[in-house]
Design a protein around this motif. Structure first.
Motif, short mmCIF file in Angstrom:
data_model
loop_
_atom_site.label_atom_id
_atom_site.label_comp_id
_atom_site.label_asym_id
_atom_site.label_seq_id
_atom_site.Cartn_x
_atom_site.Cartn_y
_atom_site.Cartn_z
N TRP A 1 1.47 -1.46 -0.12
CA TRP A 1 0.08 0.29 -0.20
C TRP A 1 0.58 1.24 0.10
O TRP A 1 0.45 2.19 -1.05
CB TRP A 1 -0.76 0.05 1.02
CG TRP A 1 -1.91 0.98 1.55
CD1 TRP A 1 -3.16 0.99 0.29
CD2 TRP A 1 -1.83 2.36 2.32
NE1 TRP A 1 -3.59 2.81 0.99
CE2 TRP A 1 -2.87 3.39 1.90
CE3 TRP A 1 -0.78 3.06 3.27
CZ2 TRP A 1 -2.79 4.55 2.32
CZ3 TRP A 1 -0.20 3.79 3.69
CH2 TRP A 1 -1.53 4.73 3.12
N ASP B 1 -2.97 6.46 7.52
CA ASP B 1 -4.35 6.92 6.44
C ASP B 1 -5.09 6.24 5.84
O ASP B 1 -4.78 6.31 4.60
CB ASP B 1 -4.21 8.37 6.75
CG ASP B 1 -5.45 8.63 6.55
OD1 ASP B 1 -6.38 7.94 6.58
OD2 ASP B 1 -5.84 10.48 7.14
N PRO B 2 -6.15 5.60 5.87
CA PRO B 2 -6.08 4.63 3.76
C PRO B 2 -6.61 6.18 3.50
O PRO B 2 -6.84 5.98 2.09
CB PRO B 2 -7.06 3.70 4.60
CG PRO B 2 -7.82 4.00 5.97
CD PRO B 2 -7.07 5.15 7.25
N ALA B 3 -7.49 6.81 3.83
CA ALA B 3 -7.66 8.27 2.99
C ALA B 3 -6.74 8.62 2.06
O ALA B 3 -6.70 9.56 0.88
CB ALA B 3 -8.19 9.27 3.68
N THR C 1 0.56 3.60 -2.97
CA THR C 1 -0.26 5.09 -2.49
C THR C 1 0.64 6.01 -3.58
O THR C 1 0.36 7.31 -3.80
CB THR C 1 -0.48 4.98 -1.37
OG1 THR C 1 -1.57 4.30 -0.79
CG2 THR C 1 -0.73 6.44 -0.33
N LEU D 1 -4.66 -0.83 7.73
CA LEU D 1 -3.88 0.34 7.44
C LEU D 1 -3.40 1.20 8.68
O LEU D 1 -2.35 2.15 10.06
CB LEU D 1 -4.05 1.21 6.92
CG LEU D 1 -4.34 0.61 5.57
CD1 LEU D 1 -4.42 1.27 4.23
CD2 LEU D 1 -2.24 -0.01 4.45
N VAL E 1 -9.89 4.50 12.79
CA VAL E 1 -11.06 3.99 11.24
C VAL E 1 -12.06 3.73 11.63
O VAL E 1 -12.34 3.26 12.36
CB VAL E 1 -10.49 3.25 10.34
CG1 VAL E 1 -10.66 2.71 9.37
CG2 VAL E 1 -8.48 3.73 9.73
N ARG F 1 -15.20 -0.02 8.39
CA ARG F 1 -14.83 -0.27 7.40
C ARG F 1 -14.06 -1.15 7.13
O ARG F 1 -14.00 -2.12 7.35
CB ARG F 1 -13.76 1.28 7.15
CG ARG F 1 -14.04 2.16 7.64
CD ARG F 1 -14.76 3.06 6.95
NE ARG F 1 -14.64 2.95 4.88
CZ ARG F 1 -15.30 2.76 3.95
NH1 ARG F 1 -16.53 2.95 4.12
NH2 ARG F 1 -14.79 2.95 2.77
N GLU G 1 -8.84 -0.81 4.74
CA GLU G 1 -8.63 -0.04 5.94
C GLU G 1 -8.19 -0.08 7.50
O GLU G 1 -7.36 0.68 8.12
CB GLU G 1 -10.01 0.85 5.62
CG GLU G 1 -9.69 0.88 3.73
CD GLU G 1 -11.03 1.88 3.55
OE1 GLU G 1 -12.03 2.31 5.12
OE2 GLU G 1 -11.50 1.86 2.59
N ARG G 2 -9.00 -0.52 8.27
CA ARG G 2 -8.71 -0.79 9.47
C ARG G 2 -6.98 -1.14 9.91
O ARG G 2 -6.33 -0.75 11.03
CB ARG G 2 -9.30 -1.88 10.62
CG ARG G 2 -10.81 -0.52 10.58
CD ARG G 2 -11.66 -2.08 11.43
NE ARG G 2 -12.63 -3.16 10.38
CZ ARG G 2 -12.33 -4.23 10.33
NH1 ARG G 2 -12.19 -4.57 12.08
NH2 ARG G 2 -13.09 -5.67 9.84
#
Length: 196
Positions: A131, A191-193, A135, A185, A174, A178, A182-183
């Motif tokens: 990730w 921050d998954p966003a 990203t 991360l 998170v 979700r 995502e959790r």
């Protein structure tokens, strides 16, 4: 899926993101604090090597330090890193394919640890750092729900130790509804966003 299947899927994910992160992006920053893209590629490559040695129970050579460049990348131009990492990743996944490897104890360069815990930890590490790379370099990362659950379990199991040692940042909140990845991360201090 078995734990070995999960680890192999995590390796495949990492290799794909390494291949998608061309050397022209190697000086870019990443969500992994103080790491460039090249640093994360190297970290994953070294992780493949450490996972391979943990599976075979081979000791680390005294000259190895996890903060150094992966030994098999040291003399290679950056354009060849992806293929070299893919080769070592495949070797690591193959070594962990034997169910017997998950039994008993092994090591990650220090004292003995349950081999199954090492395998789970490396699975989570490979997915989270995939990730980071995706990203940083604008790649799409599709983590199957089952692998997301495995990653969440792995990160939850190692987060306290990682925070104490300074290699996992503070948890990012998170929402519980979700997806598991995502959790995971958030537990891993990401921050998954985040999109860059």
């Amino acid at each position: 899926m078995t734990a070995a299947d999960d680890l192999a899927a995590a390796v495949d994910l990492a290799v794909a993101t390494i291949r998608g992160a061309g050397p022209e992006r190697y000086t870019d920053s990443t969500p992994c604090s103080d790491y460039t893209v090249a640093d994360v590629v190297n970290h994953l490559a070294f992780g493949f090597l450490l996972a391979h040695h943990a599976a075979t129970r081979e000791p680390w050579p005294e000259s190895w330090a996890a903060t150094d460049r992966a030994p098999f990348l040291r003399d290679l131009p950056e354009a060849e890193w992806a293929e070299a990492a893919a080769k070592e990743g495949a070797a690591a996944a193959a070594a962990w394919a034997d169910p017997a490897v998950w039994e008993g104890e092994s090591h990650l360069g220090g004292g003995p640890m349950p081999a199954a815990a090492i395998g789970a930890m490396m699975t989570g590490e490979f997915v989270v750092h995939s990730w980071d790379l995706a990203t940083a370099t604008g790649q799409e990362l599709a983590v199957p729900p089952a692998l997301g659950e495995v990653t969440l379990e792995a990160m939850s199991g190692m987060a306290a130790m990682g925070r104490d040692a300074g290699w996992i940042g503070p948890e990012v909140a998170v929402a519980e509804d979700r997806p598991a990845f995502e959790r995971a991360l958030g537990v891993a201090g990401r921050d998954p966003a985040r999109t860059t």
